[in-house]
Design a protein around this motif. Structure first.
Motif: not given
Length: 835
Positions: A415-429, A411-413
């Motif tokens: 709420g803090k946008g973990a999915v969006e951050i990870l997908m942003s990094l994957i897109k950068q890669v 739940h915490e992850m």
């Protein structure tokens, strides 16, 4: 001479025979009520939980030499003290003594150093207090103040709290009002040394440092803005006057900046220095942790976090030294402050390693959660440069991967946008790989951590909806395409897809990405003998083809789709056969349970074939494929439902779907008697699911006259009649379908009376008819064929069955019972009265 009604009955065909216009088979008639072709369900591949937390698990394809370590030591010496201060290239001569310098607001370097300054303008000295003037004179001569300076005995007081009569600003310290110049001078006499003794105790006794909780607003703004005179119009000013105004403005800005620096000096001396002193002298770990928390709050209050604060190097040196204490709780407190100070380079890497090392123990999850370290780690991923800090990102992601496996963090992850951050990094890669044309160094290691984290997060419904909203599935497919040689990355993404495609909306989203089918085929061809990856890819294909006819068509049109499935089937059939024989000879079964793993691939593979067979263009092609049908029959022959229930049931369901098609070159039709023999062992088993699948196959095969003869010769019809008592609607439905086909042959209609078949059919109509009209219709069709050309219902069905049937039909048709019996109208014609 026959009555008109008898002549009408004579012209009627049994329900089995299709009309010439539609050319329907009996299976097609049955499928009007219930689908004759069915998809097959199966469980998602099981993944055992890893016993130890490591960057790469025991199943990783990476060798220890080719992957970053999961175990290491982090000490104070691992950090670089020059993180915030450039190393000077000038070698200075040693001094005879080591005096301590006052803190200077103009010094960006270490506060302990003070360089000689040019002489101060006497006019400026006259404008400030005498104490400030003495300080400037000493500084201009290059002299250093001693380390220990006594407090002033009579501080200058202000006449009123509301009104300031002096030209200097006012600072309040524990109820004592000092002019700004005297306060700054007074605080600067006390060097910022954590080992300060002597007069420092006097300062703490007076609580001067701890008393200043806030700084007056006029210090931050550089003076009373309301008393500034308005500027004259630029048109009425001469060029010389304009230049003077510019100089005055620059001078005012510089003065305001210096004032802000002096305000930071006040906060530093009054709030931060005492806490740093406590950190050094405190020996109790719990008290040190509490002091670290106090330090973090104070730095946040004074806006001193980040990498712009001048005293940052002093803080970092102090915090780095405390790393050697070795307490996990303290290390987390320190790491949180260090990350908030925006360290970079080697220090960022080491602090990420420090947190990673702590997170390897599950017992520390509660510490990580209580200290909100997750937010600091996500901020690193959000704000730092990926290419410049790849290794730091690796250990940062490793920590997040570990805690994402704990459901308490989900739940915490989210709420803090973990999915969006990870997908942003994957897109950068993905973009970096596309630009460079090759995979960046260590990007594969990092992708393993990110995809493993996503694999844990997709258990949350909120994560699945977010992935769909940002169109993440094509990005994950791109990762697999670019890193198809990295088995660990591909396996993690396959595990993500195997979870996502268990849900209809995610399944539709992936099926709409047309490039995924070729990608999955490439993975099967490349990793054909890697069971852990292949079984998930095949499971995904089974999900995609389960409810989407377009997906079946797109996959079948991919080049080499059917040959690839055939090759995979052959590989794991041989592997399963060989392993099974070796285990049967008395050898110990291997710990990896190779036979079970091979069977799992076959289970998922037969499911894909069963789903593909539903498509009218693909099903006949598979039914005519001798190698595929041969492997299906070989599996059915070699496997017992007691040993491998799911594989036998899936194989039988695939044969059932293929037996639906009546094509000339169908291998199923050519070997129908052999298939009927194989099905007999299923009928006599105790597994109701296996019995149901076998009866369904007989329902398709019994359209053939030879199979009907086989059923009667082997007394299978008695078994079908007995199944009418199963009180299971699906079993009754399928058994009734076989009996319907048998009643097409007039010579075989009397078998319905064996074992009380008529009575059981009427009982099924009574029990299931009111709620299951498809089953009721099938029972009526069977009784229609049985009663063809009858002249008396009682002689055909028996008195009890005829009366019960008359009452049931009248209730279904909502008509009076006596109408059915008038004018000698046969019961089989009662349906015509529905109009």
């Amino acid at each position: 001479m026959l009555s008109p009604n008898d002549k009408k009955l004579e012209k009627l065909d049994p329900f089995y025979l299709p009309s010439l216009s539609k050319q329907k088979t009996s299976a097609e008639i049955v499928s009007e009520a219930r689908n004759a072709l069915r998809t097959v369900r199966t469980q998602r591949p099981f993944t055992p939980r890893e016993d130890q937390r490591k960057l790469f698990g025991p199943a990783s394809s990476r060798t220890p030499e080719n992957r970053p370590p999961s175990s290491f030591s982090v000490h104070a010496s691992s950090f670089e003290f020059s993180d915030s201060r450039p190393i000077s290239g000038t070698r200075l001569s040693p001094l005879e003594f080591k005096p301590k310098a006052p803190a200077s607001p103009d010094t960006v370097e270490d506060f302990c150093l003070s360089f000689p300054k040019p002489p101060v303008d006497p006019a400026k000295i006259r404008r400030i207090s005498s104490a400030r003037a003495r300080l400037f004179r000493v500084a201009s001569q290059g002299a250093l103040l001693p380390a220990r300076t006594l407090l002033p005995t009579q501080p200058t007081r202000v006449e009123s709290e509301e009104t300031v009569t002096t030209r200097d600003s006012v600072v309040k310290i524990n109820g004592i009002y000092l002019t700004e110049s005297k306060a700054i001078g007074h605080l600067k006499r006390h060097p910022l040394q954590l080992t300060y003794d002597g007069d420092f105790s006097k300062i703490t006794e007076q609580e001067m440092f701890k008393g200043a909780t806030s700084v007056p607003f006029h210090l931050r703004s550089g003076g009373d803005q309301g008393k500034r005179r308005p500027r004259a119009s630029s048109s009425s000013r001469s060029p010389d006057q304009s230049r003077l105004d510019i100089r005055a403005g620059s001078k005012a800005d510089l003065q305001e900046k210096n004032t802000e620096i002096e305000v930071d000096e006040v906060f530093w001396n009054t709030r931060i220095v005492p806490i740093l002193h406590d950190l050094e002298k405190e020996e109790n770990i719990e008290m040190v942790c509490a002091t670290c928390t106090q330090l973090h709050h104070a730095l946040e209050e004074g806006n001193m976090l980040g990498n712009k604060f001048k005293r940052r190097s002093v803080l970092l040196k102090t915090l780095y030294k405390l790393v050697d204490v070795g307490s996990d709780l303290l290390s987390l407190k320190l790491a949180k402050i260090i990350l908030a100070l925006k360290v970079s380079g080697k220090n960022l890497l080491n602090v990420c390693k420090l947190i990673f090392k702590i997170s390897r123990s599950e017992k520390n999850d509660s510490l990580i959660r209580n200290d909100s370290i997750l937010e600091s780690l996500l901020e690193v991923l959000r704000s730092e440069d990926l290419q410049a800090n790849t290794e730091a990102f690796l250990y940062c992601m490793g920590t997040i991967k570990f805690i994402s496996g704990n459901p308490e963090f989900l739940h915490e992850m989210m709420g803090k946008g973990a999915v969006e951050i990870l997908m942003s990094l994957i897109k950068q890669v993905n973009e970096n790989t596309k630009k460079s044309g090759t995979c960046l160094p260590n990007s594969g290691h990092l992708l393993v951590q990110m995809t493993a984290t996503l694999r844990n997060l997709v258990d949350s419904p909120l994560a699945r909806s977010k992935l769909l909203s940002i169109n993440a599935l094509p990005q994950l497919c791109t990762v697999m395409e670019q890193h198809i040689g990295d088995k660990d990355v591909c396996t993690n993404i396959a595990r993500i897809f195997s979870k996502l495609t268990s849900y209809h909306d995610c399944c539709v989203a992936l099926a709409s990405y047309s490039r995924c089918y070729a990608l999955f085929l490439n993975l099967i061809n490349k990793y054909q003998k890697k069971q852990d990856l292949v079984v998930r890819v095949v499971f995904i294909l089974g999900n995609l083809t389960a409810k989407n006819n377009q997906a079946r068509e797109q996959f079948s049109k991919e080049k080499g789709s059917i040959p690839t499935l055939l090759s995979l089937f052959h590989t794991f059939y041989k592997l399963d056969l060989h392993s099974g024989k070796r285990w049967g000879e008395g050898d110990e079964r291997p710990e990896a349970r190779r036979p079970a793993q091979a069977e799992d691939v076959l289970i998922k593979l037969t499911r894909v074939l069963a789903n593909l067979a539903i498509h009218p263009g693909v099903g006949p092609a598979i039914a005519a494929h001798s190698h595929i049908v041969g492997l299906l029959l070989a599996t059915l022959e070699s496997k017992s439902i007691d040993d491998c229930e799911e594989l036998v049931i899936n194989t039988t369901a695939t044969i059932n779907n293929l037996s639906y098609y009546k094509v000339k070159n169908s291998i199923i039709q050519d070997r129908k008697l052999y298939i009927a023999e194989l099905l007999l062992k299923l009928l006599v088993s105790n597994n109701m699911d296996g019995i149901l699948e076998a009866v369904r196959v007989f329902g398709n095969l019994s359209q053939d006259h030879d199979i009907c003869d086989f059923i009667v010769q082997k007394n299978v019809h008695k078994f079908m009649i007995a199944l009418l008592d199963a009180k299971h609607q699906d079993i009754c439905f399928s058994a009734c379908g076989v009996l319907l086909n048998l009643t097409v042959d007039r010579d075989k209609r009397l078998i319905l009376k064996e074992g009380g078949g008529i009575k059981k059919l009427v009982d099924c109509l009574r029990d299931f008819g009111p709620t299951d009209w498809q089953l009721a219709s099938l029972v009526c069709k069977t009784l229609w064929n049985f009663s063809e050309n009858i002249t008396n219902a009682a002689s055909c069905f028996g008195d009890e069955a005829a009366n019960t049937l008359l009452a049931l039909l009248s209730s279904f048709l909502d008509i009076q019972p006596h109408i059915l019996g008038c004018n000698n109208i046969p019961i089989c014609e009662a349906e015509n009265y529905k109009k």
